[in-house]
Design an enzyme around this catalytic site. Structure first.
Site, PDB file in Angstrom:
ATOM      1  N   GLU A 239      40.292  10.259 -46.552  1.00 34.76           N
ATOM      2  CA  GLU A 239      39.804  10.041 -47.914  1.00 34.76           C
ATOM      3  C   GLU A 239      38.495  10.759 -48.202  1.00 34.76           C
ATOM      4  O   GLU A 239      37.625  10.859 -47.345  1.00 34.76           O
ATOM      5  CB  GLU A 239      39.618   8.544 -48.168  1.00 34.76           C
ATOM      6  CG  GLU A 239      40.920   7.791 -48.130  1.00 34.76           C
ATOM      7  CD  GLU A 239      40.813   6.358 -48.604  1.00 34.76           C
ATOM      8  OE1 GLU A 239      41.838   5.845 -49.069  1.00 34.76           O
ATOM      9  OE2 GLU A 239      39.736   5.750 -48.509  1.00 34.76           O
TER      10      GLU A 239
ATOM     11  N   CYS B 236      37.815  -1.676 -52.473  1.00 36.85           N
ATOM     12  CA  CYS B 236      38.127  -0.270 -52.212  1.00 36.85           C
ATOM     13  C   CYS B 236      39.530   0.007 -52.733  1.00 36.85           C
ATOM     14  O   CYS B 236      40.396  -0.862 -52.699  1.00 36.85           O
ATOM     15  CB  CYS B 236      37.999   0.060 -50.737  1.00 36.85           C
ATOM     16  SG  CYS B 236      38.776  -1.134 -49.648  1.00 36.85           S
TER      17      CYS B 236
END
Length: 189
Positions: free
Chosen positions: A112, A65
């Site tokens: 996010e 990620c």
């Protein structure tokens, strides 16, 4: 110079840039990528985040990620970061997107708009020790049970999207990467 992240609105339209730490201190919505790599036995490659990471160090998480660089497409960032963090190069397909917001004990806020990619790979990764200090293959059913039993050992975003990952894998066949589904889910903690 500090890494920059792409600030976005609730529809993932770029609205500017910010330093990575500043974005996490303010809780600014920014673009991110999450990669899930599966082997030919449909097991997921997990990484344990390096202890020195600015948040969530030492937790198990999805394969990789990160954040795209300014003016970098999410798909390009996903391929680049998978190589840089895990030493893995494979075809990646967009699966879905989701938005989440969570506050960490350190005061940092992760907010996010996360683009999720799936890939297939049977080899061993070559870990970048600044990013990950361990890895393993795990069965999705076993992972689901363990995440529910011991959530404190996993990254928030992995736990938040795991059911959606499993659903996408089921819809598109366990042996193939998911096709773009085109929907976004929102999760807040």
């Amino acid at each position: 110079m500090e890494d920059q992240v792409i600030l976005v609105d609730e529809h993932d339209n770029k609205v500017g840039f910010a330093g990575k730490m500043a974005a996490h201190q303010r809780g600014a919505l920014h673009r991110a990528i999450s990669i899930f790599v599966f082997d030919s036995h449909s097991r997921l490659m997990l990484q344990r985040r390096a202890a020195g990471k600015y948040h969530s160090g030492g937790l198990w998480s999805n394969t990789c990620c990160s954040h795209p660089r300014p003016n970098e497409e999410s798909a390009d960032a996903a391929r680049r970061r998978l190589r840089e963090e895990m030493g893995v190069d494979c075809e990646l397909k967009k699966a879905f997107s989701f938005v989440y917001r969570t506050k960490f004990g350190s005061g940092l806020i992760e907010h996010e708009f996360d683009h999720v990619f799936f890939g297939n790979h049977d080899g061993r990764p070559v870990l970048n020790p600044d990013e990950a200090d361990d890895w393993k293959w795990v069965d999705l059913t076993e992972l689901t049970v363990d995440v529910r039993k011991r959530p404190e050992t996993y990254s928030f975003w992995l736990a938040a999207c795991l059911d959606r990952v499993i659903s996408c894998r089921s819809l598109n066949g366990a042996g193939a990467a998911a096709q773009k589904i085109g929907s976004t889910i929102t999760l807040m903690a």
